[in-house]
Design a protein around this motif. Sequence first.
Motif, PDB file in Angstrom:
ATOM      1  N   UNK A 103      31.327  48.118   8.481  1.00 27.21           N
ATOM      2  CA  UNK A 103      30.431  47.081   8.991  1.00 27.21           C
ATOM      3  C   UNK A 103      31.150  45.741   9.139  1.00 27.21           C
ATOM      4  N   UNK A 104      32.032  45.426   8.213  1.00 30.50           N
ATOM      5  CA  UNK A 104      32.816  44.191   8.315  1.00 30.50           C
ATOM      6  C   UNK A 104      33.731  44.242   9.537  1.00 30.50           C
ATOM      7  N   UNK A 105      34.355  45.392   9.762  1.00 32.63           N
ATOM      8  CA  UNK A 105      35.258  45.577  10.908  1.00 32.63           C
ATOM      9  C   UNK A 105      34.555  45.338  12.240  1.00 32.63           C
ATOM     10  N   UNK A 106      33.285  45.715  12.329  1.00 32.10           N
ATOM     11  CA  UNK A 106      32.582  45.594  13.614  1.00 32.10           C
ATOM     12  C   UNK A 106      31.771  44.303  13.713  1.00 32.10           C
ATOM     13  N   UNK A 107      31.959  43.409  12.745  1.00 33.19           N
ATOM     14  CA  UNK A 107      31.401  42.077  12.889  1.00 33.19           C
ATOM     15  C   UNK A 107      30.148  41.748  12.116  1.00 33.19           C
ATOM     16  N   UNK A 108      29.797  42.561  11.122  1.00 30.36           N
ATOM     17  CA  UNK A 108      28.632  42.248  10.295  1.00 30.36           C
ATOM     18  C   UNK A 108      29.045  41.437   9.074  1.00 30.36           C
ATOM     19  N   UNK A 109      28.089  40.703   8.525  1.00 34.39           N
ATOM     20  CA  UNK A 109      28.254  40.016   7.257  1.00 34.39           C
ATOM     21  C   UNK A 109      27.416  40.757   6.224  1.00 34.39           C
ATOM     22  N   UNK A 110      28.066  41.449   5.297  1.00 39.07           N
ATOM     23  CA  UNK A 110      27.359  42.286   4.317  1.00 39.07           C
ATOM     24  C   UNK A 110      26.843  41.415   3.177  1.00 39.07           C
ATOM     25  N   UNK A 111      25.523  41.401   2.988  1.00 33.29           N
ATOM     26  CA  UNK A 111      24.921  40.467   2.021  1.00 33.29           C
ATOM     27  C   UNK A 111      24.273  41.139   0.822  1.00 33.29           C
ATOM     28  N   UNK A 112      24.008  42.446   0.900  1.00 33.13           N
ATOM     29  CA  UNK A 112      23.357  43.132  -0.225  1.00 33.13           C
ATOM     30  C   UNK A 112      23.555  44.634  -0.095  1.00 33.13           C
ATOM     31  N   UNK A 113      23.489  45.317  -1.226  1.00 28.55           N
ATOM     32  CA  UNK A 113      23.606  46.773  -1.237  1.00 28.55           C
ATOM     33  C   UNK A 113      22.557  47.388  -2.147  1.00 28.55           C
ATOM     34  N   UNK A 144      11.957  42.284  -2.141  1.00 28.51           N
ATOM     35  CA  UNK A 144      11.429  40.943  -2.392  1.00 28.51           C
ATOM     36  C   UNK A 144      12.509  40.012  -2.942  1.00 28.51           C
ATOM     37  N   UNK A 145      13.385  40.568  -3.798  1.00 25.74           N
ATOM     38  CA  UNK A 145      14.452  39.738  -4.359  1.00 25.74           C
ATOM     39  C   UNK A 145      15.460  39.343  -3.291  1.00 25.74           C
ATOM     40  N   UNK A 146      15.831  40.294  -2.435  1.00 29.81           N
ATOM     41  CA  UNK A 146      16.775  39.976  -1.353  1.00 29.81           C
ATOM     42  C   UNK A 146      16.165  38.957  -0.404  1.00 29.81           C
ATOM     43  N   UNK A 147      14.904  39.168  -0.056  1.00 27.48           N
ATOM     44  CA  UNK A 147      14.237  38.250   0.873  1.00 27.48           C
ATOM     45  C   UNK A 147      14.169  36.836   0.290  1.00 27.48           C
ATOM     46  N   UNK A 148      13.854  36.731  -0.989  1.00 24.13           N
ATOM     47  CA  UNK A 148      13.751  35.421  -1.635  1.00 24.13           C
ATOM     48  C   UNK A 148      15.102  34.709  -1.644  1.00 24.13           C
ATOM     49  N   UNK A 149      16.161  35.450  -1.956  1.00 22.95           N
ATOM     50  CA  UNK A 149      17.487  34.833  -1.999  1.00 22.95           C
ATOM     51  C   UNK A 149      17.986  34.507  -0.601  1.00 22.95           C
ATOM     52  N   UNK A 150      17.608  35.327   0.350  1.00 19.12           N
ATOM     53  CA  UNK A 150      17.982  35.061   1.744  1.00 19.12           C
ATOM     54  C   UNK A 150      17.344  33.764   2.232  1.00 19.12           C
ATOM     55  N   UNK A 151      16.081  33.591   1.912  1.00 15.33           N
ATOM     56  CA  UNK A 151      15.359  32.386   2.343  1.00 15.33           C
ATOM     57  C   UNK A 151      15.831  31.131   1.626  1.00 15.33           C
ATOM     58  N   UNK A 152      16.345  31.317   0.406  1.00 20.62           N
ATOM     59  CA  UNK A 152      16.853  30.159  -0.337  1.00 20.62           C
ATOM     60  C   UNK A 152      18.292  29.824   0.035  1.00 20.62           C
ATOM     61  N   UNK A 153      18.915  30.708   0.808  1.00 24.37           N
ATOM     62  CA  UNK A 153      20.289  30.479   1.245  1.00 24.37           C
ATOM     63  C   UNK A 153      21.336  30.795   0.203  1.00 24.37           C
ATOM     64  N   UNK A 154      20.979  31.564  -0.815  1.00 23.91           N
ATOM     65  CA  UNK A 154      21.926  31.845  -1.905  1.00 23.91           C
ATOM     66  C   UNK A 154      22.744  33.116  -1.706  1.00 23.91           C
ATOM     67  N   UNK A 155      22.457  33.878  -0.651  1.00 21.06           N
ATOM     68  CA  UNK A 155      23.235  35.079  -0.375  1.00 21.06           C
ATOM     69  C   UNK A 155      24.429  34.734   0.511  1.00 21.06           C
TER      70      UNK A 155
END
Length: 255
Positions: A103-113, A144-155
């Motif tokens: 995913x990194x090779x094709x241009x994605x930014x990996x933010x969570x697993x 919900x945790x990923x969404x909350x951190x995404x909205x707060x800009x912490x990811x």
Amino acid sequence: MSVYNLIFSPTGGTKRAADLFTRSFCTESTYIDLTSRSEDFSAYSFQKEDICIVSVPSYGGRVPAVAVSRLRRIKGGGASAILLVTYGNRAYDDTFAELQDVLTDIGFSCIAGIAAIAEHSIMRQFAAGRPDAQDEKELASFAQEIRAQLESGSLSSRLHLPGNRPYREYGGVPMKPQAKKQCTGCGLCASECPVAAIDAAEPSKTDSTICISCMRCIAICPENARSVNKALLAAGSMKLKKVCSGYKKNELFIV
């Protein structure tokens, strides 16, 4: 922001886990079927504002090769990627590392697993019935945790996921589904095989050199007319019994 679900799920277990997660993550998403042979994956080009949930099963601790080849036709465009890996209660080994690299090779930014348990696609007694109600709760809480951190800009893309490089070797499994006498030649298995291993003109024939043992043909056959060798299945079950027994939990990886 648009959310896309890129899913490789021959027997449905990975899609069930991905759907449970996505329902809590967002109200609307677009499904992209990585098992499809007819889809033009090179037509997909994402934007930085997009979020892609990329879900694959672990095959012997690796990403299925056909899923890798299809993903590599896609342009990530800086979009954020959430990686969801399912496994049948053994281990995911290097699947996360490989998927993150692709995913990194094709241009994605990996933010969570997310590592999610799903019923084993071959030996279905392992993790039978999963994802279950408890899994649904856990996946919802992850969303919900990923969404909350995404909205707060912490990811961020400084995500560390488990796995080794070089990846473990995977040579496939010897269990290749074959047609039984109940086969009516309807051709559903041939049309739905992710790798075209089944002869469309004569569906009772399977090319074992192409087959990836994904078991989709068994899962979708309306006549229950496909199966794998019982002796090989029994031997495989005995080999995995110890490592696949017990209740394994889902896992969340974020920065």
